[in-house]
Enzyme design. Structure first.
Site, mmCIF file in Angstrom:
data_model
loop_
_atom_site.group_PDB
_atom_site.id
_atom_site.type_symbol
_atom_site.label_atom_id
_atom_site.label_comp_id
_atom_site.label_asym_id
_atom_site.label_seq_id
_atom_site.Cartn_x
_atom_site.Cartn_y
_atom_site.Cartn_z
ATOM 1 N N ARG A 179 0.867 -1.186 0.000
ATOM 2 C CA ARG A 179 0.000 0.000 0.000
ATOM 3 C C ARG A 179 0.897 1.227 0.000
ATOM 4 O O ARG A 179 1.580 1.495 0.976
ATOM 5 C CB ARG A 179 -0.907 -0.053 1.231
ATOM 6 C CG ARG A 179 -1.466 1.264 1.668
ATOM 7 C CD ARG A 179 -2.591 1.139 2.657
ATOM 8 N NE ARG A 179 -2.238 0.582 3.959
ATOM 9 C CZ ARG A 179 -1.490 1.193 4.884
ATOM 10 N NH1 ARG A 179 -0.938 2.359 4.648
ATOM 11 N NH2 ARG A 179 -1.276 0.615 6.050
ATOM 12 N N TYR B 222 4.924 4.556 11.255
ATOM 13 C CA TYR B 222 5.205 3.123 11.413
ATOM 14 C C TYR B 222 5.947 2.486 10.240
ATOM 15 O O TYR B 222 6.173 1.281 10.233
ATOM 16 C CB TYR B 222 3.904 2.343 11.713
ATOM 17 C CG TYR B 222 2.799 2.538 10.686
ATOM 18 C CD1 TYR B 222 2.752 1.764 9.531
ATOM 19 C CD2 TYR B 222 1.790 3.469 10.888
ATOM 20 C CE1 TYR B 222 1.754 1.926 8.596
ATOM 21 C CE2 TYR B 222 0.768 3.642 9.954
ATOM 22 C CZ TYR B 222 0.757 2.861 8.816
ATOM 23 O OH TYR B 222 -0.242 3.032 7.885
ATOM 24 N N HIS C 8 -3.091 4.246 5.265
ATOM 25 C CA HIS C 8 -4.278 3.369 5.342
ATOM 26 C C HIS C 8 -5.519 4.093 4.815
ATOM 27 O O HIS C 8 -6.255 3.588 3.976
ATOM 28 C CB HIS C 8 -4.482 2.930 6.798
ATOM 29 C CG HIS C 8 -5.718 2.142 7.027
ATOM 30 N ND1 HIS C 8 -5.858 0.832 6.593
ATOM 31 C CD2 HIS C 8 -6.881 2.464 7.630
ATOM 32 C CE1 HIS C 8 -7.063 0.395 6.933
ATOM 33 N NE2 HIS C 8 -7.695 1.358 7.553
HETATM 34 C C1 LIG Z 1 -14.059 -6.923 12.223
HETATM 35 C C2 LIG Z 1 -13.230 -5.665 12.191
HETATM 36 N N1 LIG Z 1 -12.275 -5.445 13.106
HETATM 37 C C3 LIG Z 1 -11.536 -4.320 13.052
HETATM 38 C C4 LIG Z 1 -11.751 -3.384 12.081
HETATM 39 C C5 LIG Z 1 -10.922 -2.098 12.057
HETATM 40 N N2 LIG Z 1 -10.034 -2.111 10.894
HETATM 41 C C6 LIG Z 1 -10.348 -1.455 9.770
HETATM 42 S S1 LIG Z 1 -9.214 -1.657 8.573
HETATM 43 C C7 LIG Z 1 -8.251 -2.618 9.563
HETATM 44 C C8 LIG Z 1 -6.952 -3.194 9.030
HETATM 45 C C9 LIG Z 1 -7.214 -4.185 7.968
HETATM 46 O O1 LIG Z 1 -6.026 -4.587 7.379
HETATM 47 P P1 LIG Z 1 -5.994 -5.552 6.122
HETATM 48 O O2 LIG Z 1 -6.993 -6.650 6.271
HETATM 49 O O3 LIG Z 1 -4.590 -5.951 5.923
HETATM 50 O O4 LIG Z 1 -6.510 -4.661 4.915
HETATM 51 P P2 LIG Z 1 -5.952 -3.301 4.307
HETATM 52 O O5 LIG Z 1 -6.630 -2.172 5.049
HETATM 53 O O6 LIG Z 1 -4.472 -3.292 4.475
HETATM 54 O O7 LIG Z 1 -6.376 -3.327 2.897
HETATM 55 C C10 LIG Z 1 -8.824 -2.768 10.816
HETATM 56 C C11 LIG Z 1 -8.242 -3.535 11.923
HETATM 57 C C12 LIG Z 1 -12.763 -3.662 11.128
HETATM 58 N N3 LIG Z 1 -13.021 -2.834 10.119
HETATM 59 N N4 LIG Z 1 -13.480 -4.802 11.202
#
Ligand SMILES: Cc1ncc(C[n+]2csc(CCOP(=O)(O)OP(=O)(O)O)c2C)c(N)n1
Length: 360
Positions: free
Chosen positions: A258, A271, A262
């Site tokens: 990415r 980070y 975020h």
């Molecule tokens: C069930 C749940 N827990 C926590 C969150 C908060 N949250 C939003 S994005 C994220 C990180 C997700 O990372 P990843 O799956 O690697 O996807 P990326 O954002 O890197 O595409 C978190 C923990 C959420 N949206 N849903």
């Protein structure tokens, strides 16, 4: 399975790659057809512009938030390109560019990120599920749709996207287990972009490779260079074909990054290092495919100019469409919660109505 068409190289883990970061073809690689690569390059250029334009719309206050897929465009475009019209795509909040690559109007896709109560596009017509914000929930929905298609004898396949962080969720486990046991025609594409917000992969999973998780479920797992559109098309084509043939699901891990934070609410500088970001910039998916196409005389200055013009038009249409959208009625907040609103909801609605009369 991917060794049939692709070339497996050893890059810490076995990873399928057909085109090197500098555009050189991996020796022996069977690349997708020139037409497909050109269509893919067009998709990449549009996806990059979409990411940039959506980011600008956030800064102008026209979108509430935009989770960018800059750097991950090859995954986004390949996910859409390998699907037939009748197949289904199950995207996350980060997969706006994949939905646009599937043919949905960018204005419609970004409607939800303006804070509207609905997802903005016709889910059934496009066969694209609403973008899931809760991690990994869409994987279960995808398996359900795939299983239903199989029971009904329909030929449709399903592709579900998720991030590396989502692989730690219980829903991920349940979805993959069910899919493998019932041989559901589904492909799980994990975009391993190395971070779940600020949590790096090594704090997320002790697995050597996320593709290895497939073994425990009894399905093939393939790791592919997620910045190599040619390799992604090859691997995902195989996986979709396998699903359609009734041979069950595949887990594909795309090794990508990415490039942006975020979301606009995140400061990635806290980070990760500039050096790490620069090392991934050198593996950019657009530059890589462009170099390949240029070397094969498949792309010239005129074609690139036309593509830029087309893409700028898309961005202009997006700006105009987002600006033109009619304001949302605040009372709609209460309209679609229950068929018969509860006394509490009615009270809150009346409170809001009274407030709006004072400060419209
Ligand atoms: C069930 C749940 N827990 C926590 C969150 C908060 N949250 C939003 S994005 C994220 C990180 C997700 O990372 P990843 O799956 O690697 O996807 P990326 O954002 O890197 O595409 C978190 C923990 C959420 N949206 N849903």
């Amino acid at each position: 399975m991917s060794a049939r068409k692709g070339v497996v190289v050893d890059d810490r883990h076995e990873t399928v790659r057909l085109v090197e970061p500098d555009g050189a073809a991996v020796p022996g690689a069977q690349l997708p057809s020139p037409d497909r690569l050109l269509a893919g390059y067009r998709g990449l250029v549009r996806a990059r512009r979409l990411n940039e334009q959506a980011g600008a719309l956030v800064r102008q206050g026209r979108l509430a938030v935009y989770p960018s897929s800059r750097g991950q465009e090859a995954c986004q475009v390949a996910a859409a390109m390998v699907l037939a019209d009748g197949d289904w795509l199950f995207p996350t909040y980060r997969d706006t560019a994949a939905i646009v690559a599937r043919g949905v109007d960018p204005v419609e896709v970004l409607t939800m990120l303006r804070g509207n109560r609905h997802c903005g596009y016709d889910v059934a017509a496009h066969r694209v599920a609403p973008q899931a914000t809760p991690l990994a929930t869409q994987l279960l929905h995808a398996v359900g749709v795939a299983h239903a298609a199989r029971l009904k004898g329909e030929p449709d396949a399903v592709l579900a996207l998720c991030g590396d962080g989502a692989t730690s969720e219980g829903d991920f486990h349940e979805a993959l287990n069910f899919a493998a046991v019932f041989r559901a025609p589904v492909v799980f594409l994990v975009q391993n972009n190395k971070y779940a917000i600020s949590v790096p992969l090594h704090r997320q999973s002790a697995a050597a490779s996320l593709a290895d998780k497939a073994v425990g479920y009894g399905m093939p797992g393939v790791r592919v260079d997620g910045n190599d559109l040619a390799a992604l098309l090859s691997v995902l084509d195989d996986a979709v074909e396998r699903a359609r043939a009734g041979d069950g699901p595949t887990l594909v891990e795309a090794d990508t990054y990415r490039m942006d934070a975020h979301t606009n609410a995140d400061d990635a500088g806290r980070y990760r290092s500039d050096g790490e970001v620069a090392s991934w910039a050198a593996r950019d998916p657009l530059a890589r495919l462009r170099a390949r196409l240029r070397a094969d005389d498949l792309l010239d200055d005129d074609a690139e100019r036309a593509l830029v013009e087309e893409t700028e038009q898309m961005a202009a249409d997006l700006r105009a469409g987002i600006a033109a959208e009619s304001p949302v009625d605040p009372e709609e907040l209460f309209a679609h919660v229950y068929a018969h609103p509860t006394p509490q909801l009615r009270e809150q609605r009346d409170q809001l109505r009274a407030e709006l009369e004072v400060t419209p």
